[in-house]
Design an enzyme around this catalytic site. Structure first.
Site, mmCIF file in Angstrom:
data_model
loop_
_atom_site.group_PDB
_atom_site.id
_atom_site.type_symbol
_atom_site.label_atom_id
_atom_site.label_comp_id
_atom_site.label_asym_id
_atom_site.label_seq_id
_atom_site.Cartn_x
_atom_site.Cartn_y
_atom_site.Cartn_z
ATOM 1 N N TYR A 1 16.486 8.476 4.499
ATOM 2 C CA TYR A 1 16.088 7.098 4.202
ATOM 3 C C TYR A 1 16.502 6.734 2.768
ATOM 4 C CZ TYR A 1 12.869 3.185 3.403
ATOM 5 O OH TYR A 1 12.320 1.972 3.085
ATOM 6 N N ARG B 1 -11.202 6.129 -3.927
ATOM 7 C CA ARG B 1 -9.889 6.743 -4.154
ATOM 8 C C ARG B 1 -9.901 8.160 -3.598
ATOM 9 N NH1 ARG B 1 -9.186 9.104 -8.725
ATOM 10 N NH2 ARG B 1 -9.985 7.406 -10.003
ATOM 11 N N LYS C 1 5.980 1.966 10.418
ATOM 12 C CA LYS C 1 6.936 1.779 11.504
ATOM 13 C C LYS C 1 6.246 1.976 12.855
ATOM 14 C CE LYS C 1 9.572 1.404 7.866
ATOM 15 N NZ LYS C 1 10.222 2.542 7.256
ATOM 16 N N ASP D 1 10.671 14.252 7.900
ATOM 17 C CA ASP D 1 10.264 12.855 8.005
ATOM 18 C C ASP D 1 10.441 12.463 9.475
ATOM 19 O OD1 ASP D 1 10.193 10.050 8.076
ATOM 20 O OD2 ASP D 1 11.042 9.860 6.059
#
Ligand SMILES: *Cc1c(COP(=O)(O)O)cnc(C)c1O
Length: 382
Positions: free
Chosen positions: A105, A53, A202, A177
């Site tokens: 978004y 982690r 993406k 972004d």
């Protein structure tokens, strides 16, 4: 290869940045370190890896690669784009104000408006395409300005350098972004942004086979805070996902060039088609921010939105009829996709400040042959 080698060009960085032959075997490709923990030589003596982690070597390679691609000093990878955005927002305290674009978004709007607003963070949504609107909406307690450019699905652009200057006046951070442009076309840190985020799902991953996110930044003290949050919250990507994303990155420059080339031809085809009422593409001179696109981006991207004369009924019919364009959400993969934002990607944010025309069609242009894609649209619009 050092990620700070500033003489290297983007194509070279996509192949080499962050990638070192494996010290154990010499493997040229970064191994998938599919391990949760690491043997320690003595009590609390280790090679820099304790638990996955916190850190994992495959993730480290991905982070170094993405930092180099955005021209930033540090990168932190996450399990999704939303996890990356949420982690930045953990830097904002109750009573502080976030100024967000009104065309962000849908998932970002939902996170801000439906979750974080309940924790005492103040949000205002404005049209960031107007620098004056941004300046007027900045408050004394504004800590973060958040924007996307180009936006989804309206493909509006914001002048990053101008908004960065406005944010700096009140010592607010600017977060951009950069998912729609990818670092192949636009590098916001070089224009004054403090954070860049991506949904690496993406264009960066590029093959529609992995979900992920990243934050890239220069400020080392803020990086340390975000690194603490990345470990403390734990929305980290697994090593296989990091490997797939790294593999996608190697062809990012080639893919983006093909996306832009195909999209430019398709945008022109649509603009000339009698069934089409309006085409929104930053590479067309008819786009209201064509000049800004040329100045701020090195290519107009692979996303096109358009409206048909027949409205929603015709839009639904076209989306059903395409054969090469798959009817699906998401974007940025090698294959072409078509969707209607209002009933699909943007249905969960129908209350967002920006109403999407129910007849708007959005396409993510892939890297297939442009002629084949145009023929597919021609038969769908017939
Ligand atoms: C998809 C997307 C996100 C969210 O990323 P996930 O990887 O789906 O969590 C954020 N911003 C933009 C612009 C996106 O397209």
């Amino acid at each position: 290869m050092s990620q700070t080698d500033e003489n290297l060009h983007f194509e070279t960085l996509t192949v080499h940045a962050g990638i070192e032959p494996d010290p154990v075997s010499g493997a040229v490709m970064t191994p998938i370190y599919q391990t949760s923990t690491y043997a320690q030589e003595d009590v609390a003596v280790h090679k820099g890896y304790e638990y996955s982690r916190t850190d994992n070597p495959t993730r480290t390679a991905l982070q170094n690669s993405l930092a180099a691609l955005e021209g930033g000093r540090h990168a932190l990878a996450f399990a999704s784009g939303m996890a990356a955005i949420d982690t930045i927002l953990r830097l904002i305290k109750p009573g502080q104000h976030v100024l967000s674009g009104n065309d962000v978004y849908g998932g970002t709007f939902r996170l801000f408006n439906k979750i974080l607003a309940d924790y005492g963070i103040e949000f205002t949504f404005v049209d960031t395409t107007s620098v004056t609107a941004v300046t007027n909406a900045i408050q004394p307690n504004t800590q973060l300005v958040w924007l996307e450019t180009p936006t989804n699905p309206m493909l509006r652009l914001t002048d990053i350098a101008a908004v960065a200057e406005a944010a700096r006046q009140v010592r607010a951070w600017l977060g951009v972004d950069n998912t729609f442009a990818s670092p192949a076309l636009q590098r916001p840190l070089t224009l004054g942004a403090d954070f860049v985020v991506h949904s690496t799902t993406k264009y960066i991953g590029g093959h529609s086979d992995v979900v992920g996110g990243v934050i890239v930044l220069n400020d080392t003290a803020v990086y340390e805070q975000l690194k603490f949050l990345q470990n403390a919250i734990g929305a980290v990507p697994g090593p296989m996902d990091c490997f797939l994303t790294l593999r996608g990155i190697k062809t990012l420059a080639l893919r983006m060039a093909a996306h832009c080339r195909n999209a430019a031809q398709i945008a022109q085809f649509l603009a000339d088609h009698p069934a089409v009422a309006e085409v929104i593409y930053p590479g067309l001179e008819s786009h209201p921010q064509y000049e800004l696109a040329r100045r701020q981006m090195s290519g107009p991207g692979g996303m096109i939105s358009f409206i048909l004369h027949g409205g929603e009924a015709m839009a639904r019919q076209a989306a059903r009829r395409t054969k090469l364009f798959t009817l699906a959400e998401s974007l940025g993969g090698v294959e072409s996709l078509i969707e209607l934002p209002a009933p699909m990607t943007h249905a969960s944010v129908a209350d967002s400040p920006l109403a999407v025309d129910p007849g708007l069609v959005r396409i993510s242009v892939g890297i297939e042959n442009a002629g084949d894609l145009i023929e597919d649209l021609r038969q769908a619009l017939a």
